[in-house]
Design a protein around this motif. Structure first.
Motif, mmCIF file in Angstrom:
data_model
loop_
_atom_site.group_PDB
_atom_site.id
_atom_site.type_symbol
_atom_site.label_atom_id
_atom_site.label_comp_id
_atom_site.label_asym_id
_atom_site.label_seq_id
_atom_site.Cartn_x
_atom_site.Cartn_y
_atom_site.Cartn_z
ATOM 1 N N ARG A 127 -1.027 4.985 -1.060
ATOM 2 C CA ARG A 127 0.054 5.576 -0.284
ATOM 3 C C ARG A 127 -0.488 6.617 0.698
ATOM 4 O O ARG A 127 -0.124 6.646 1.876
ATOM 5 N N ARG A 128 -1.389 7.462 0.189
ATOM 6 C CA ARG A 128 -1.979 8.500 1.025
ATOM 7 C C ARG A 128 -2.754 7.860 2.186
ATOM 8 O O ARG A 128 -2.625 8.256 3.340
ATOM 9 N N THR A 165 8.462 3.150 1.895
ATOM 10 C CA THR A 165 8.697 4.533 1.424
ATOM 11 C C THR A 165 7.758 5.528 2.098
ATOM 12 O O THR A 165 7.440 6.562 1.537
ATOM 13 N N LEU A 166 7.318 5.218 3.316
ATOM 14 C CA LEU A 166 6.458 6.128 4.066
ATOM 15 C C LEU A 166 7.269 6.781 5.190
ATOM 16 O O LEU A 166 8.424 6.412 5.420
ATOM 17 N N ALA A 167 6.630 7.728 5.870
ATOM 18 C CA ALA A 167 7.303 8.423 6.960
ATOM 19 C C ALA A 167 6.865 7.842 8.294
ATOM 20 O O ALA A 167 5.674 7.650 8.529
ATOM 21 N N VAL A 168 7.845 7.561 9.171
ATOM 22 C CA VAL A 168 7.515 7.125 10.526
ATOM 23 C C VAL A 168 6.811 8.296 11.216
ATOM 24 O O VAL A 168 7.330 9.407 11.220
ATOM 25 N N LEU A 177 0.837 -1.202 0.000
ATOM 26 C CA LEU A 177 0.000 0.000 0.000
ATOM 27 C C LEU A 177 0.874 1.256 0.000
ATOM 28 O O LEU A 177 0.591 2.226 -0.697
ATOM 29 N N GLY A 178 1.959 1.237 0.786
ATOM 30 C CA GLY A 178 2.835 2.395 0.868
ATOM 31 C C GLY A 178 3.521 2.665 -0.458
ATOM 32 O O GLY A 178 3.657 3.806 -0.894
ATOM 33 N N ASP A 179 3.957 1.601 -1.105
ATOM 34 C CA ASP A 179 4.719 1.723 -2.339
ATOM 35 C C ASP A 179 3.817 1.407 -3.538
ATOM 36 O O ASP A 179 4.281 0.958 -4.574
#
Lengths: 104, 249
Positions: B157-158, B204-207, B149-151
Motif C-alpha cells: 500500500r505504501r 483505498t488509496l488517495a488520488v 497493491l493498494g488494498d
C-alpha cells in the motif's frame, strides 16, 4: 507436491497453483493445457490469457485451483482401469456415426 | 525542425507525420521500458504479462513510425532531442508499483485516446481501432494490480501510493494537444481523471494532489525535452544498431 489453498498464499510458499483449461473453438470441450501461479482467480484468468491464448488458441478459459482437483492415484491403476480392457460391448463401436458429425 | 520529421517521400512534413511520430514514440519508449522487466519480474507469470504488453506496444510503434518514415532509422538513429514521446513513458521502471502506476496512467490515456480516434478516418483511425482492444487489456492489467497493491499489505500500500504520487506530475502532458491528432483533449482529460480516480479510490488509496492544468511541473517531452534517465535508456536501445549498422539475424 503440496499446494497452497487459494485463499491463504504465504509469501514463502509463493502463490497457489491453478490448472488452466482452454476451449479452442465453439462446440469442443475445454481441454487441460497446463498450470500457472496466481494470487487469486481473477489474476489466474489473466495470466492464463497471457500464457496460453495469445496466439488465438481459444475462445474460452477456465482456471481451477489445483488443490481442488481430486486425482486417481497410480497405485489404484489396476482396479480402476484394468477391468475395462476386455469388455468390448462397453465401447460404442456398434453404431454408425452419422455423416457430418466430427466430434462425437 | 529535425530531418526526421520529414515525410517518407520528402516534401513538407504534414501534421499526420508529427502525430504518428508523437504517438509512435510513446509506444516505442514504453515498450522498451517494459521490455527491461523481461527476466526480472517478481514472478514468471508477470514477466510474461509485461513482455506481452511490451510487444503489443512495439507493434503499435512499428505501424505508427512507418507512417512517419523508416521505422528502424527513426527508432535507432535519432538523438534524444528528436524523440517526441511524453516524459511519463520514459520514467524508469522503479519497483513493481512504480511500473504499475506508470501503466495505469498511460494505458487509461491511450485507451481513451484511441477510442476517440477509432471513430475517425485515415491511417491513424485504422491503427487506433485495432489497438484500442490491446490497450483495454493493458488498462485492465494495471487496474487489477493497483487494486491488489493498494488494498494489500501495509508495505504494498505504501509503495503503490508513493508510486502514484511520484508519477502524478508527468500526467499533465498527456492532455496537451498534439498537432495532427484529432482528439477532444478536454474530454480526454476529464475522462482520464474519472477513470484513474475511480481505480485509485477503489484501491483505498488517495488520488494525488498536485499541479493541474496551469502549472504542470513536467511536460515538454513532445517538444523533445526529456528527463535524465531517457538518455541512458536510448543508449541501451540504440547501442547495437549504432555499433553494427544493418546487423540482422
Amino acid at each position: 507436491m503440496t499446494v497452497e489453498q487459494p485463499n491463504t498464499p504465504s509469501p514463502q510458499a509463493g502463490w497457489p497453483l491453478w490448472e488452466v483449461f482452454v476451449r479452442s473453438r465453439r462446440g469442443l470441450s475445454h481441454t487441460h493445457v497446463g498450470s500457472l501461479h496466481a494470487p487469486d482467480a481473477a489474476l489466474a484468468l489473466r495470466n492464463a490469457r497471457d500464457l496460453y491464448t495469445r496466439r488465438s488458441e481459444g475462445v474460452s478459459l477456465w482456471v481451477v485451483p489445483s488443490a481442488q482437483i481430486t486425482a486417481s492415484s497410480p497405485d489404484e491403476k489396476d482396479p480402476f482401469f484394468e477391468p475395462a480392457g476386455d469388455k468390448p460391448y462397453r465401447h460404442p463401436t456398434f453404431y454408425e456415426v452419422p455423416e457430418g458429425v466430427r466430434n462425437l | 525542425m529535425s530531418a526526421y520529421e520529414q515525410p517518407p517521400g520528402g516534401g513538407t512534413p504534414g501534421p499526420e507525420h508529427r502525430a504518428a511520430l508523437a504517438l509512435g514514440d510513446d509506444a516505442l519508449v514504453l515498450a522498451q521500458r517494459l521490455g527491461e522487466w523481461a527476466g526480472h519480474a517478481p514472478v514468471l507469470e508477470e514477466d510474461v504479462a509485461l513482455s506481452n504488453i511490451a510487444l503489443d506496444l512495439l507493434g503499435q510503434a512499428r505501424t505508427l513510425l512507418s507512417l512517419a518514415g523508416d521505422e528502424d532509422e527513426l527508432a535507432y538513429l535519432r538523438e534524444e532531442r528528436e524523440f517526441r514521446n511524453v516524459q511519463l513513458v520514459e520514467q524508469p521502471n522503479g519497483d513493481f508499483a512504480d511500473t504499475i502506476a506508470r501503466q495505469l496512467y498511460f494505458s487509461v490515456h491511450q485507451e481513451l485516446l484511441y477510442g476517440q480516434l477509432a471513430g475517425g478516418r485515415g491511417e491513424l483511425a485504422e491503427l487506433a481501432a485495432k489497438a484500442v482492444k490491446e490497450t483495454a487489456y493493458h488498462r485492465d492489467h494495471a487496474e487489477q494490480w493497483t487494486l491488489r497493491l493498494g488494498d494489500g499489505t501495509a508495505e504494498s500500500r505504501r509503495r503503490m501510493q508513493s508510486a502514484l504520487d511520484g508519477l502524478w506530475r508527468y500526467t499533465g502532458e498527456l492532455f496537451q494537444p498534439v498537432e495532427g491528432v484529432p482528439a477532444d483533449w478536454e474530454a480526454l482529460a476529464s475522462g482520464w481523471r474519472n477513470v484513474v480516480g475511480a481505480v485509485i479510490e477503489q484501491a483505498t488509496l488517495a488520488v494525488p494532489e498536485g499541479p493541474q492544468s496551469s502549472a504542470w511541473s513536467a511536460g515538454t517531452g513532445r517538444q523533445g525535452v526529456h528527463t535524465e534517465a531517457f538518455g541512458r535508456m536510448l543508449a541501451e536501445m540504440q547501442h547495437l544498431h549504432r555499433s553494427h549498422p544493418g546487423a540482422s539475424w
